[in-house]
Motif scaffolding. Structure first.
Motif, PDB file in Angstrom:
ATOM      1  N   ALA A  32     -71.948 -32.849  67.684  1.00  0.00           N
ATOM      2  CA  ALA A  32     -71.012 -33.391  66.695  1.00  0.00           C
ATOM      3  C   ALA A  32     -69.950 -32.365  66.324  1.00  0.00           C
ATOM      4  CB  ALA A  32     -71.778 -33.834  65.458  1.00  0.00           C
ATOM      5  N   ALA A  33     -70.345 -31.107  66.157  1.00  0.00           N
ATOM      6  CA  ALA A  33     -69.375 -30.058  65.843  1.00  0.00           C
ATOM      7  C   ALA A  33     -68.415 -29.848  67.003  1.00  0.00           C
ATOM      8  CB  ALA A  33     -70.098 -28.758  65.514  1.00  0.00           C
ATOM      9  N   ALA A  34     -68.931 -29.890  68.225  1.00  0.00           N
ATOM     10  CA  ALA A  34     -68.073 -29.724  69.397  1.00  0.00           C
ATOM     11  C   ALA A  34     -67.038 -30.837  69.476  1.00  0.00           C
ATOM     12  CB  ALA A  34     -68.921 -29.695  70.667  1.00  0.00           C
ATOM     13  N   ARG A  35     -67.423 -32.041  69.126  1.00  0.00           N
ATOM     14  CA  ARG A  35     -66.471 -33.155  69.115  1.00  0.00           C
ATOM     15  C   ARG A  35     -65.353 -32.886  68.110  1.00  0.00           C
ATOM     16  NH1 ARG A  35     -63.946 -36.158  72.070  1.00  0.00           N
ATOM     17  NH2 ARG A  35     -65.905 -36.645  73.153  1.00  0.00           N
ATOM     18  N   LEU A  36     -65.682 -32.378  66.930  1.00  0.00           N
ATOM     19  CA  LEU A  36     -64.651 -32.045  65.941  1.00  0.00           C
ATOM     20  C   LEU A  36     -63.754 -30.914  66.430  1.00  0.00           C
ATOM     21  CD1 LEU A  36     -66.638 -32.218  62.567  1.00  0.00           C
ATOM     22  CD2 LEU A  36     -65.017 -33.887  63.481  1.00  0.00           C
ATOM     23  N   PHE A  37     -64.338 -29.893  67.062  1.00  0.00           N
ATOM     24  CA  PHE A  37     -63.532 -28.808  67.626  1.00  0.00           C
ATOM     25  C   PHE A  37     -62.572 -29.361  68.674  1.00  0.00           C
ATOM     26  CE2 PHE A  37     -65.398 -24.352  66.940  1.00  0.00           C
ATOM     27  CZ  PHE A  37     -65.929 -24.660  65.709  1.00  0.00           C
ATOM     28  N   ASP A 171     -69.141 -32.330  57.066  1.00  0.00           N
ATOM     29  CA  ASP A 171     -69.281 -33.440  58.014  1.00  0.00           C
ATOM     30  C   ASP A 171     -70.388 -33.159  59.015  1.00  0.00           C
ATOM     31  OD1 ASP A 171     -66.823 -35.215  57.374  1.00  0.00           O
ATOM     32  OD2 ASP A 171     -65.980 -33.202  57.501  1.00  0.00           O
ATOM     33  N   VAL A 172     -70.529 -31.888  59.377  1.00  0.00           N
ATOM     34  CA  VAL A 172     -71.586 -31.459  60.303  1.00  0.00           C
ATOM     35  C   VAL A 172     -72.184 -30.174  59.754  1.00  0.00           C
ATOM     36  CG1 VAL A 172     -72.147 -30.691  62.641  1.00  0.00           C
ATOM     37  CG2 VAL A 172     -70.394 -32.452  62.296  1.00  0.00           C
ATOM     38  N   VAL A 173     -73.520 -30.080  59.773  1.00  0.00           N
ATOM     39  CA  VAL A 173     -74.212 -28.874  59.329  1.00  0.00           C
ATOM     40  C   VAL A 173     -74.944 -28.253  60.517  1.00  0.00           C
ATOM     41  CG1 VAL A 173     -75.984 -27.899  57.825  1.00  0.00           C
ATOM     42  CG2 VAL A 173     -74.521 -29.759  56.994  1.00  0.00           C
ATOM     43  N   LEU A 174     -74.593 -27.005  60.816  1.00  0.00           N
ATOM     44  CA  LEU A 174     -75.303 -26.210  61.809  1.00  0.00           C
ATOM     45  C   LEU A 174     -76.279 -25.306  61.062  1.00  0.00           C
ATOM     46  CD1 LEU A 174     -72.193 -25.205  63.950  1.00  0.00           C
ATOM     47  CD2 LEU A 174     -73.968 -26.828  64.642  1.00  0.00           C
ATOM     48  N   ASP A 175     -77.553 -25.404  61.389  1.00  0.00           N
ATOM     49  CA  ASP A 175     -78.604 -24.656  60.697  1.00  0.00           C
ATOM     50  C   ASP A 175     -78.992 -23.438  61.527  1.00  0.00           C
ATOM     51  OD1 ASP A 175     -80.769 -23.728  59.259  1.00  0.00           O
ATOM     52  OD2 ASP A 175     -82.077 -25.419  59.771  1.00  0.00           O
ATOM     53  N   ASN A 176     -78.692 -22.234  61.008  1.00  0.00           N
ATOM     54  CA  ASN A 176     -78.982 -21.026  61.788  1.00  0.00           C
ATOM     55  C   ASN A 176     -80.460 -20.645  61.792  1.00  0.00           C
ATOM     56  OD1 ASN A 176     -79.532 -19.517  59.409  1.00  0.00           O
ATOM     57  ND2 ASN A 176     -77.422 -18.794  59.258  1.00  0.00           N
TER      58      ASN A 176
END
Length: 254
Positions: A32-37, A171-176
């Protein structure tokens, strides 16, 4: 009393397992984050990254590095001095990142356009400047990707007057995948050694960039990516790409 196990090999083993957990748990979020990028870059947007403290390391992974996207900009507290007219002494405040009212100025200094994307990075996700900026950019209609530790953010009280955390606004959460407090090897006095969030956050950033470039190329777009300035012709090639975004790329005050 037995002493806790320590040493490089133990940390490497922990980090290897952390990588595996982060990759598995973020599969959908990375996509999802890649799509936004990809949509941002294809739409002539710039990706703005902001982190304070050690989270600046992940912002550096996004903005202005070899193998990363050219249309990237790093927001830093130093912008207040280097481009915002504040006295240098303001940066000596150890609690500056928790101060309210900074976000609007940092946002303005970033000179964003409507098509731009923001990535806000914070292990705890609760400090005022972090949440303020997240509220500012989402209020202005920008997509927001958060890079945070969900374990840490849910283990500590929200500090912002709104009661919200960074993860609540994205909109998107990346959890480290970092534990509360970040450090992972217990010490005899009850403290801990070796933070892991820098490693796992950098992994997630590179995963998103790799996936975003794959999406752009598959859909017929160019992927404007830096090469190292320390190879023959690298600086010249990068300068041509940067010229397309004249006045829009800021790298922590420069």
């Amino acid at each position: 009393m037995s002493q806790p196990a320590l040493g490089a090999a133990l940390f490497v083993d922990y980090a290897r397992q952390a990588f595996e957990r982060v990759v598995a748990s973020n599969k959908d979020a990375v996509g999802a984050a890649a799509r936004l990028f990809a949509e941002c870059v294809a739409g002539d947007g710039v990706i703005h990254a902001f982190g304070t403290g050690h989270s600046q390391a992940a912002a550096l992974e996004i903005a202005g590095r070899a193998g990363g996207f050219v249309p990237t900009s790093r927001i830093a507290l130093a912008d207040l001095v280097l481009r915002g007219g504040e006295e240098a002494a303001v940066l000596a405040d150890p609690l500056l990142e928790r101060s309210p009212g900074l976000a609007e100025r940092l946002y303005a200094l970033a000179t964003p356009r409507p098509q731009d994307l923001f990535v806000v990075i914070s292990n705890s996700g609760v400090n005022n400047s972090i949440v303020d900026l997240a509220l500012t950019v989402t209020g202005a209609g920008h997509p927001l990707v958060a890079l945070t530790s969900l374990e840490h953010t849910h283990a500590v009280p929200a500090l912002h007057p709104s009661g919200r955390r960074l993860a609540d606004l994205a909109d998107v959460v990346l959890d480290n995948g970092a534990p509360t407090g970040d450090a992972v090897l217990p010490l005899p006095d009850g403290g801990a050694l070796c933070g892991v969030s820098t490693l796992t956050s950098s992994l997630l950033v590179q995963m998103v960039v790799a996936e975003a470039v794959a999406l752009l190329l598959a859909e017929g777009y160019e992927a404007p990516v830096y090469v190292s300035a320390n190879i023959p012709g690298g600086h010249e090639r990068n300068a041509v790409l940067e010229a397309r975004y004249a006045g829009r790329l800021h790298r922590g005050g420069h």
